[in-house]
Design a protein around this motif. Structure first.
Motif, PDB file in Angstrom:
ATOM      1  N   GLN A 171       0.835  -1.208   0.000  1.00 59.26           N
ATOM      2  CA  GLN A 171       0.000   0.000   0.000  1.00 59.26           C
ATOM      3  C   GLN A 171       0.867   1.254   0.000  1.00 59.26           C
ATOM      4  OE1 GLN A 171      -2.644   0.174   3.419  1.00 59.26           O
ATOM      5  NE2 GLN A 171      -2.455   2.391   3.477  1.00 59.26           N
ATOM      6  N   GLY A 172       1.932   1.252   0.798  1.00 67.55           N
ATOM      7  CA  GLY A 172       2.818   2.410   0.852  1.00 67.55           C
ATOM      8  C   GLY A 172       3.509   2.658  -0.473  1.00 67.55           C
ATOM      9  N   LEU A 173       3.966   1.589  -1.116  1.00 64.73           N
ATOM     10  CA  LEU A 173       4.626   1.730  -2.414  1.00 64.73           C
ATOM     11  C   LEU A 173       3.670   2.293  -3.459  1.00 64.73           C
ATOM     12  CD1 LEU A 173       7.274   1.089  -3.995  1.00 64.73           C
ATOM     13  CD2 LEU A 173       6.192  -1.079  -4.641  1.00 64.73           C
ATOM     14  N   LEU A 174       2.483   1.721  -3.528  1.00 53.74           N
ATOM     15  CA  LEU A 174       1.501   2.194  -4.505  1.00 53.74           C
ATOM     16  C   LEU A 174       0.988   3.578  -4.139  1.00 53.74           C
ATOM     17  CD1 LEU A 174      -0.525  -1.095  -5.142  1.00 53.74           C
ATOM     18  CD2 LEU A 174       1.423  -0.171  -6.413  1.00 53.74           C
ATOM     19  N   GLY A 175       1.019   3.916  -2.845  1.00 49.44           N
ATOM     20  CA  GLY A 175       0.653   5.261  -2.422  1.00 49.44           C
ATOM     21  C   GLY A 175       1.628   6.294  -2.944  1.00 49.44           C
ATOM     22  N   ASP A 176       2.922   5.952  -2.966  1.00 51.30           N
ATOM     23  CA  ASP A 176       3.919   6.856  -3.543  1.00 51.30           C
ATOM     24  C   ASP A 176       3.616   7.123  -5.010  1.00 51.30           C
ATOM     25  OD1 ASP A 176       5.310   7.113  -1.190  1.00 51.30           O
ATOM     26  OD2 ASP A 176       6.810   5.593  -1.688  1.00 51.30           O
ATOM     27  N   HIS A 177       3.178   6.083  -5.685  1.00 55.99           N
ATOM     28  CA  HIS A 177       2.841   6.239  -7.113  1.00 55.99           C
ATOM     29  C   HIS A 177       1.649   7.170  -7.292  1.00 55.99           C
ATOM     30  CE1 HIS A 177       1.251   5.171 -11.109  1.00 55.99           C
ATOM     31  NE2 HIS A 177       2.509   4.843 -11.396  1.00 55.99           N
ATOM     32  N   GLN A 178       0.612   6.966  -6.477  1.00 59.85           N
ATOM     33  CA  GLN A 178      -0.577   7.809  -6.594  1.00 59.85           C
ATOM     34  C   GLN A 178      -0.277   9.254  -6.208  1.00 59.85           C
ATOM     35  OE1 GLN A 178      -3.284   7.386  -8.035  1.00 59.85           O
ATOM     36  NE2 GLN A 178      -4.561   9.084  -7.298  1.00 59.85           N
ATOM     37  N   ASP A 179       0.581   9.442  -5.190  1.00 61.18           N
ATOM     38  CA  ASP A 179       0.983  10.803  -4.828  1.00 61.18           C
ATOM     39  C   ASP A 179       1.651  11.492  -6.009  1.00 61.18           C
ATOM     40  OD1 ASP A 179       0.021  10.454  -2.293  1.00 61.18           O
ATOM     41  OD2 ASP A 179       1.983  10.174  -1.343  1.00 61.18           O
ATOM     42  N   SER A 180       2.470  10.748  -6.742  1.00 60.17           N
ATOM     43  CA  SER A 180       3.141  11.319  -7.914  1.00 60.17           C
ATOM     44  C   SER A 180       2.128  11.737  -8.980  1.00 60.17           C
ATOM     45  CB  SER A 180       4.128  10.306  -8.498  1.00 60.17           C
ATOM     46  OG  SER A 180       4.688  10.789  -9.700  1.00 60.17           O
ATOM     47  N   VAL A 181       1.112  10.895  -9.159  1.00 59.98           N
ATOM     48  CA  VAL A 181       0.061  11.237 -10.133  1.00 59.98           C
ATOM     49  C   VAL A 181      -0.626  12.544  -9.730  1.00 59.98           C
ATOM     50  CG1 VAL A 181      -2.165  10.531 -11.092  1.00 59.98           C
ATOM     51  CG2 VAL A 181      -0.327   8.841 -10.807  1.00 59.98           C
ATOM     52  N   MET A 182      -0.977  12.658  -8.447  1.00 55.73           N
ATOM     53  CA  MET A 182      -1.668  13.855  -7.978  1.00 55.73           C
ATOM     54  C   MET A 182      -0.769  15.094  -8.024  1.00 55.73           C
ATOM     55  SD  MET A 182      -4.647  12.753  -7.414  1.00 55.73           S
ATOM     56  CE  MET A 182      -5.320  14.226  -6.640  1.00 55.73           C
ATOM     57  N   VAL A 183       0.506  14.923  -7.691  1.00 57.53           N
ATOM     58  CA  VAL A 183       1.435  16.055  -7.734  1.00 57.53           C
ATOM     59  C   VAL A 183       1.587  16.553  -9.157  1.00 57.53           C
ATOM     60  CG1 VAL A 183       3.869  16.696  -7.471  1.00 57.53           C
ATOM     61  CG2 VAL A 183       2.701  15.475  -5.635  1.00 57.53           C
ATOM     62  N   ARG A 184       1.681  15.639 -10.109  1.00 57.10           N
ATOM     63  CA  ARG A 184       1.809  16.057 -11.510  1.00 57.10           C
ATOM     64  C   ARG A 184       0.570  16.810 -11.990  1.00 57.10           C
ATOM     65  NH1 ARG A 184       2.981  10.749 -14.453  1.00 57.10           N
ATOM     66  NH2 ARG A 184       2.774   9.745 -12.412  1.00 57.10           N
ATOM     67  N   THR A 185      -0.587  16.345 -11.552  1.00 61.16           N
ATOM     68  CA  THR A 185      -1.816  17.050 -11.919  1.00 61.16           C
ATOM     69  C   THR A 185      -1.809  18.474 -11.363  1.00 61.16           C
ATOM     70  OG1 THR A 185      -3.075  14.985 -11.955  1.00 61.16           O
ATOM     71  CG2 THR A 185      -4.326  17.024 -11.723  1.00 61.16           C
ATOM     72  N   THR A 186      -1.417  18.606 -10.098  1.00 61.88           N
ATOM     73  CA  THR A 186      -1.366  19.928  -9.469  1.00 61.88           C
ATOM     74  C   THR A 186      -0.323  20.818 -10.124  1.00 61.88           C
ATOM     75  OG1 THR A 186      -2.075  18.962  -7.363  1.00 61.88           O
ATOM     76  CG2 THR A 186      -1.051  21.138  -7.278  1.00 61.88           C
ATOM     77  N   LEU A 187       0.845  20.249 -10.451  1.00 59.25           N
ATOM     78  CA  LEU A 187       1.886  21.036 -11.130  1.00 59.25           C
ATOM     79  C   LEU A 187       1.386  21.558 -12.470  1.00 59.25           C
ATOM     80  CD1 LEU A 187       5.047  18.870 -10.366  1.00 59.25           C
ATOM     81  CD2 LEU A 187       4.666  21.244  -9.640  1.00 59.25           C
ATOM     82  N   GLY A 188       0.628  20.731 -13.180  1.00 57.02           N
ATOM     83  CA  GLY A 188       0.084  21.183 -14.455  1.00 57.02           C
ATOM     84  C   GLY A 188      -0.870  22.350 -14.275  1.00 57.02           C
ATOM     85  N   GLU A 189      -1.703  22.292 -13.232  1.00 54.17           N
ATOM     86  CA  GLU A 189      -2.655  23.375 -12.969  1.00 54.17           C
ATOM     87  C   GLU A 189      -1.930  24.653 -12.554  1.00 54.17           C
ATOM     88  OE1 GLU A 189      -5.067  21.619  -9.989  1.00 54.17           O
ATOM     89  OE2 GLU A 189      -6.204  20.345 -11.382  1.00 54.17           O
ATOM     90  N   LEU A 190      -0.940  24.520 -11.662  1.00 52.08           N
ATOM     91  CA  LEU A 190      -0.198  25.697 -11.220  1.00 52.08           C
ATOM     92  C   LEU A 190       0.600  26.302 -12.365  1.00 52.08           C
ATOM     93  CD1 LEU A 190       1.139  24.447  -7.750  1.00 52.08           C
ATOM     94  CD2 LEU A 190      -0.644  26.155  -8.152  1.00 52.08           C
TER      95      LEU A 190
END
Length: 500
Positions: free
Chosen positions: A436-455
């Motif tokens: 879960q922790g490993l896959l959580g790191d992956h999902q965090d990366s997905v969300m961070v990239r989405t936010t970076l695109g918006e910013l």
């Protein structure tokens, strides 16, 4: 405005009601007589004593150095957090809100009046620093609701000074015990007053019987998560660190349990409750997800050399974080005061009090619980293997996210089954947590990239340099690739360790 302090104290009683000489206590250089304070406190609770049953006290007190409204929330044995609000004629809204999860739609009424003459002494060290305060209280209790009796007693109370060393209390207690003074049987003055005045005891706090059947084990887990939600409510309202996250986890554990153990608890009853838990988790997640994103973005930005930070990136990130947090916080407080939330708590109480059990609930827990855990594990297997067959991109991202959610569900099912299944279930909890922790790191990366695109889009529209956003985006892509490279080995380890 409320003030909060951590109160660490111990209570004692003595046949002769006297206070032994404490100057011989190690580290105590002097005992200073601070005089006698006359205290008058009225305690508030619901008519069925819901606060007292949870070891919570709410009082309005005059006299002494801290007159005002005091709400005391239990932290551990002899430890409480005391929230103080200035005097007013009625219960302050701020304190009423902090106990709303307990009282729901109930009314707070005066239940006991305590008048005490407190003989106060300070224990100080050789430099005159206060170590603890000792009070000898002569108490009169009058029942105001649910009876009309009175009681009187004398007790000794030793409270650790702010920031003091807990070992001071141990040394004082050793001296008191040698003098024949014994720890009080009551946890608080209110508890003793309720027990000794006409009207009976507070609500019983005896725990459930030791789990035997499959249903017993599942319900014990359900009860623990229900309790966690209610216990965490005041901390969430006070914005205590990690409280939102912890409450969200409790809601997810409950919802997962209802789904995993559908042969034990009737899903026709629990599915609608699960929908409400999903709503609550979503509301809790509005602020929590933003908080996690902000922490991650600040961390990756801090890792960059200053020469690679182009434009007002930090200022834009700070403004985004502040705007998102403020809105989420106001919304969450509204949710916690909403009829929908309070109804959900009532519904969970109903499930615990009158569980919708099915035939399998009465069976041996080993087979029933193990079957449910294996079923959840098989769903994780199908999802993660399907996701890894997808090319890197949106489909794989979504597949790994779904696998992560099922890994959580399997972990929670194994937690519930742990007391019955022992070591194999505990090993599965550990492996699912790691996955879960490993896959959580992956999902965090997905969300961070989405936010970076918006910013980045906002910054570009404002004519700002967007180089840094692109650089961070690329680093997050690489972060996700590293997780994807590690996932097959992590999954193989989890499969090899599956023994439920």
């Amino acid at each position: 405005m409320a003030d909060t302090k951590r109160e660490i104290e111990r209570k004692y009683e003595s046949d002769d009601s006297g206070l032994p000489d404490l100057t011989g206590v190690a580290g105590v250089a002097d005992v200073l007589d601070k005089g006698t304070a006359e205290l008058d406190a009225t305690y508030y609770d619901t008519s069925d004593l819901r606060l007292a049953s949870a070891s919570i006290t709410l009082r309005r007190r005059t006299g002494g150095s801290d007159a005002g409204w005091h709400l005391k929330l239990p932290v551990g044995p002899g430890v409480r957090d005391e929230i103080q609000v200035p005097l007013s004629d009625t219960v302050p809204d701020e304190l009423a809100g902090l106990v709303r999860a307990r009282i729901r739609e109930g009314q707070l009424v005066p239940v006991v009046r305590l008048r005490s003459a407190r003989d106060v002494r300070d224990l100080v060290d050789a430099e005159g620093k206060q170590l603890a305060e000792v009070g000898v209280d002569t108490v009169r209790a009058d029942r105001l609701f649910g009876g009309d009796g009175t009681a009187q007693w004398t007790e000794i109370e030793v409270e650790l000074a702010d920031g003091g060393d807990i070992r001071v209390l141990d040394k004082v207690e050793k001296r008191l015990r040698k003098a024949g003074v014994r720890p009080s049987k009551s946890t608080s003055k209110l508890a003793r007053a309720l027990a000794e005045t006409k009207g009976g005891q507070p609500l019983p706090k005896a725990g459930p019987a030791e789990p035997v059947t499959a249903g017993d084990h599942v319900l014990a887990y359900v009860r623990a998560q229900r309790d966690a939600i209610v216990d965490l409510d005041p901390a969430v309202r006070q914005d205590t660190e990690e409280s939102v996250h912890d409450m969200r986890v409790a809601t997810r554990r409950l919802r997962s349990t209802f789904k995993s153990f559908g042969e034990v608890l009737d899903r026709e009853v629990t599915d609608p409750i699960g929908d409400e838990l999903k709503w609550l988790a979503g509301e809790l997640g509005v602020g929590r997800d933003q908080e996690v994103l902000a922490e991650r973005l600040n961390t990756v930005l801090d890792d960059l050399p200053p020469a690679l930070v182009h434009g007002p990136v930090r200022d834009r990130l700070a403004a985004w974080s502040k705007a998102e947090y403020g809105g989420a916080r106001s919304r969450l407080l509204g949710v916690l005061d909403s009829p929908r939330y309070l109804t959900l708590l009532d519904t969970l109480d109903g499930v615990v009090a009158d569980p919708p059990v099915l035939k399998a609930a009465a069976k041996n827990p080993d087979k029933v619980l193990a079957k449910a855990v294996r079923k959840d594990f098989s769903k994780v297997a199908a999802l993660i293997e399907e996701a890894m067959e997808q090319p890197s991109g949106a489909d794989r991202d979504l597949g790994l996210h779904e696998a992560r959610k099922k890994a959580k569900r399997t972990r929670y099912a194994a937690e519930a089954a742990g007391p019955a299944l022992g070591g194999p279930a505990k090993a599965l909890v550990k492996s699912m947590k790691s996955l879960q922790g490993l896959l959580g790191d992956h999902q965090d990366s997905v969300m961070v990239r989405t936010t970076l695109g918006e910013l980045s889009a906002v910054a570009h529209a404002a004519g700002e340099d967007t180089f840094t956003y692109g650089l961070l985006y690329g680093r997050e892509e690489r972060r996700a690739e590293r997780v994807e490279e590690a996932a097959p080995e992590a999954w193989a380890t989890a499969k090899d360790g599956m023994d439920v």
